[in-house]
Design a protein around this motif. Structure first.
Motif, PDB file in Angstrom:
ATOM      1  N   SER A  59      43.782 -14.804  81.390  1.00  0.00           N
ATOM      2  CA  SER A  59      44.329 -16.148  81.191  1.00  0.00           C
ATOM      3  C   SER A  59      45.644 -16.316  81.949  1.00  0.00           C
ATOM      4  O   SER A  59      46.399 -15.354  82.146  1.00  0.00           O
ATOM      5  N   SER A 101      41.671 -26.235  87.399  1.00  0.00           N
ATOM      6  CA  SER A 101      41.716 -25.163  86.420  1.00  0.00           C
ATOM      7  C   SER A 101      42.565 -23.990  86.938  1.00  0.00           C
ATOM      8  O   SER A 101      43.756 -24.172  87.211  1.00  0.00           O
ATOM      9  N   THR A 125      43.751 -30.185  85.472  1.00  0.00           N
ATOM     10  CA  THR A 125      43.788 -29.238  84.353  1.00  0.00           C
ATOM     11  C   THR A 125      44.478 -27.932  84.755  1.00  0.00           C
ATOM     12  O   THR A 125      43.846 -26.944  85.118  1.00  0.00           O
ATOM     13  N   SER A 151      44.283 -33.861  82.347  1.00  0.00           N
ATOM     14  CA  SER A 151      43.628 -32.917  81.444  1.00  0.00           C
ATOM     15  C   SER A 151      43.207 -33.637  80.169  1.00  0.00           C
ATOM     16  O   SER A 151      43.547 -34.797  79.947  1.00  0.00           O
ATOM     17  N   SER A 152      42.486 -32.932  79.306  1.00  0.00           N
ATOM     18  CA  SER A 152      42.233 -33.418  77.960  1.00  0.00           C
ATOM     19  C   SER A 152      43.408 -33.025  77.071  1.00  0.00           C
ATOM     20  O   SER A 152      44.213 -32.161  77.423  1.00  0.00           O
ATOM     21  N   ASP A 155      42.357 -28.984  75.828  1.00  0.00           N
ATOM     22  CA  ASP A 155      41.488 -28.234  76.727  1.00  0.00           C
ATOM     23  C   ASP A 155      41.319 -26.810  76.204  1.00  0.00           C
ATOM     24  O   ASP A 155      42.248 -26.226  75.636  1.00  0.00           O
ATOM     25  N   HIS A 157      41.118 -24.075  77.827  1.00  0.00           N
ATOM     26  CA  HIS A 157      41.792 -23.035  78.612  1.00  0.00           C
ATOM     27  C   HIS A 157      43.286 -23.299  78.823  1.00  0.00           C
ATOM     28  O   HIS A 157      44.056 -22.352  78.984  1.00  0.00           O
ATOM     29  N   THR A 185      37.820 -33.189  74.742  1.00  0.00           N
ATOM     30  CA  THR A 185      38.072 -31.746  74.860  1.00  0.00           C
ATOM     31  C   THR A 185      37.308 -31.157  76.040  1.00  0.00           C
ATOM     32  O   THR A 185      37.052 -29.950  76.080  1.00  0.00           O
ATOM     33  N   ASN A 186      36.971 -31.974  77.023  1.00  0.00           N
ATOM     34  CA  ASN A 186      36.141 -31.536  78.137  1.00  0.00           C
ATOM     35  C   ASN A 186      36.972 -30.868  79.233  1.00  0.00           C
ATOM     36  O   ASN A 186      38.033 -31.364  79.599  1.00  0.00           O
ATOM     37  N   HIS A 187      36.466 -29.760  79.743  1.00  0.00           N
ATOM     38  CA  HIS A 187      37.109 -29.050  80.847  1.00  0.00           C
ATOM     39  C   HIS A 187      36.463 -29.539  82.134  1.00  0.00           C
ATOM     40  O   HIS A 187      35.512 -28.942  82.651  1.00  0.00           O
ATOM     41  N   THR A 188      36.983 -30.656  82.636  1.00  0.00           N
ATOM     42  CA  THR A 188      36.307 -31.344  83.733  1.00  0.00           C
ATOM     43  C   THR A 188      37.313 -32.209  84.500  1.00  0.00           C
ATOM     44  O   THR A 188      38.492 -32.263  84.145  1.00  0.00           O
TER      45      THR A 188
END
Length: 203
Positions: A59, A101, A125, A151-152, A155, A157, A185-188
């Motif tokens: 991470s 990301s 993100t 970002s959300s 997220d 991550h 909460t989407n990682h997109t």
């Protein structure tokens, strides 16, 4: 030096360059696919490939030593690209960073450690890297460089708290920061993010 893929306008003809940095598990093809949605027709596109498809193993908020030497080597990869572009006659205002990301985190970390008036920094993100947020690592003046965080609010991550700390750090260093935080909460990457970046940074 990891493999680097060139797309878009030839460097000899381009007046702007987008350094596109893929996420964990991604590759140059996945990040270059964003060119179908972003206004990058006038850009040369430079996309480095991370060894094993990851810029660092754990991470971005793991203990710092656990991500070495991959993390430092990845920063060197971006620095090598920038130095090569400068040798070809590009100045910092012609260089844009686009990351998703893990690639967004790396792009933010690199540009904050080398703060200057980049053309733009687009972080889909991402946040500054480190187990603890450490503003003493960063220096320089962004001189109004546009920086985007999207970002959300939750997220899986990248915690919103780190995004907010990072955005504030960029503001303190003179960046013109825009945050778009979405109630999911989407990682997109969302269409609203694409639209804002196209209209305000890649215009």
């Amino acid at each position: 030096m990891p493999e680097t893929i060139l797309r878009g306008k030839p460097l000899e003809e381009a007046k702007k360059v987008a350094v596109m940095v893929h996420g964990r598990g991604g590759n140059t093809a996945s990040i270059l696919g964003l060119a179908d949605y972003l206004h990058l027709d006038d850009f040369a596109l430079v996309a480095p490939q991370a060894p094993g498809n990851t810029w660092y193993p754990y991470s971005f908020m793991a203990p710092d030593k656990s991500n070495e030497p991959s993390f430092s080597n990845s920063l060197k990869t971006l620095d090598g690209i920038v130095e090569d572009l400068k040798a070809k006659g590009f100045d910092s205002e012609q260089v844009f960073f686009i990351g998703f990301s893990q690639g967004a985190c790396l792009s933010l970390e690199y540009t904050a450690q080398k703060a200057q008036k980049w053309g733009g920094v687009i972080a889909f993100t991402g946040g500054l890297i480190g187990e603890q947020f450490n503003p003493s690592k960063y220096g320089g003046d962004f001189d109004g460089c546009p920086v985007f965080f999207g970002s959300s609010y939750q997220d899986m991550h990248v915690p919103l708290s780190r995004i907010e700390e990072s955005a504030l750090q960029f503001e303190k260093m003179g960046a013109n920061v825009k945050k778009l935080i979405f109630p999911d909460t989407n990682h997109t990457i969302r269409q609203e993010e694409i639209d804002w970046v196209n209209e305000n940074i890649l215009k």
